[in-house]
Enzyme design. Structure first.
Site, PDB file in Angstrom:
ATOM      1  CG  ASP A 118      -1.869   1.260   1.408  1.00  0.00           C
ATOM      2  OD1 ASP A 118      -2.472   1.760   0.815  1.00  0.00           O
ATOM      3  OD2 ASP A 118      -1.576   1.921   2.635  1.00  0.00           O
ATOM      4  CG  ASP A 175      -1.572   7.994   0.805  1.00  0.00           C
ATOM      5  OD1 ASP A 175      -0.548   8.741   0.917  1.00  0.00           O
ATOM      6  OD2 ASP A 175      -2.316   8.184  -0.094  1.00  0.00           O
TER       7      ASP A 175
END
Length: 219
Positions: free
Chosen positions: A8, A10
Site C-alpha cells: 500500500d 499512504d
C-alpha cells in the site's frame, strides 16, 4: 520462482496524513459543508476517493459528494504543483525496498491514490523504477475489492501463494484475504494493530527492519 511484495502507499510507504486531512477539510468547506473529523478522515485513507466520501458524508447528495471529490483532487494537485506537498517515506522504507530488490523480489504498489498522485510520490523519492506493477484507484474498484491486487499478480506473473500484501489498514488485509495472498500489517499507519490481525494479517510489524524479516519468513 518469482516472489512479489505488494505495498500500500499512504500510511505504509509514505506519511501523507497532514496533507490528506487538510486537503479534505478544504474540499468540504469550499462546498459549504462542515469539515469531517480528522480521525474519521484518517480511518478512510486507503479507500478510493468516491467510496471514502460516501462514508464521510453519507447524508449529502451525489452531486455534492462529486463536487467534494473534484475539489479534493484539485486541491491535492495544486499542493503538489506548488511544491508544498510533503509525503515523506517512513523510516527504513527506502532501505527495505533496496534490500528486497537486491534479493530479486518483485515489488508492486496497490493504492487508493490516482495514477498521477502515485507516480509523483514515487518519482519524488526516486523509487518508481523499483516497482514492476503500479495499481491505483483510477482503474479498479476500491479496496477491499481484490481487483488491483489480482492485477498486480497477473502483471508480475506471480501466483497468490508466492506474494505478500503489506498495508496499514483493514482494507488492505481484507483485500489480501480475498485474493488468497498472505497479508502483513504495519503499525505506523491508520488502523490499530488488532484490527489488522482481526481482518487477516499474519503479523504486524513495528519497524521496517522487522517488516523485512516477516516478508522473508515462512508463509
Amino acid at each position: 520462482m518469482s516472489r512479489l511484495v505488494v505495498f500500500d502507499c499512504d500510511g505504509t510507504l509514505v506519511d501523507g496524513q497532514a496533507a490528506i486531512c487538510e486537503t479534505m477539510e478544504l474540499a468540504f468547506t469550499s462546498n459549504g459543508l462542515a469539515a469531517p473529523d480528522r480521525h474519521h478522515v484518517r480511518r478512510m485513507v486507503g479507500l478510493s476517493l468516491p467510496y471514502a466520501l460516501r462514508e464521510l458524508a453519507p447524508d449529502v447528495s451525489d452531486e455534492q459528494r462529486h463536487a467534494v471529490v473534484e475539489a479534493y483532487k484539485t486541491g491535492f494537485r495544486d499542493l503538489r504543483q506548488s511544491g508544498g506537498l510533503r509525503e515523506p517515506l517512513f523510516a527504513g522504507i527506502a532501505e527495505l525496498i533496496e534490500e528486497l530488490a537486491a534479493e530479486d523480489w518483485l515489488l508492486a504498489v496497490a493504492t487508493g491514490k490516482s495514477d498521477r498522485g502515485l507516480h509523483s510520490c514515487l518519482d519524488t523519492h526516486g523509487i518508481r523504477h523499483r516497482f514492476t506493477s503500479l495499481q491505483t484507484a483510477d482503474r479498479h474498484p476500491s479496496k477491499p475489492h481484490p481487483a488491483m491486487l489480482e492485477a498486480a499478480l497477473v502483471e508480475a506473473g506471480v501466483a497468490p501463494g508466492e506474494a505478500v500484501m503489506i498495508g496499514d489498514t483493514s482494507f488492505d488485509m481484507e483485500m489480501a484475504v480475498a485474493a488468497g495472498v498472505r497479508a502483513i500489517g504495519v503499525s505506523w499507519g491508520y488502523h490499530e494493530a488488532q484490527e489488522l490481525i482481526d481482518t487477516g494479517a499474519s503479523a504486524v510489524a513495528d519497524t521496517a527492519a522487522q517488516l523485512g524479516e516477516m516478508i522473508r519468513g515462512p508463509a
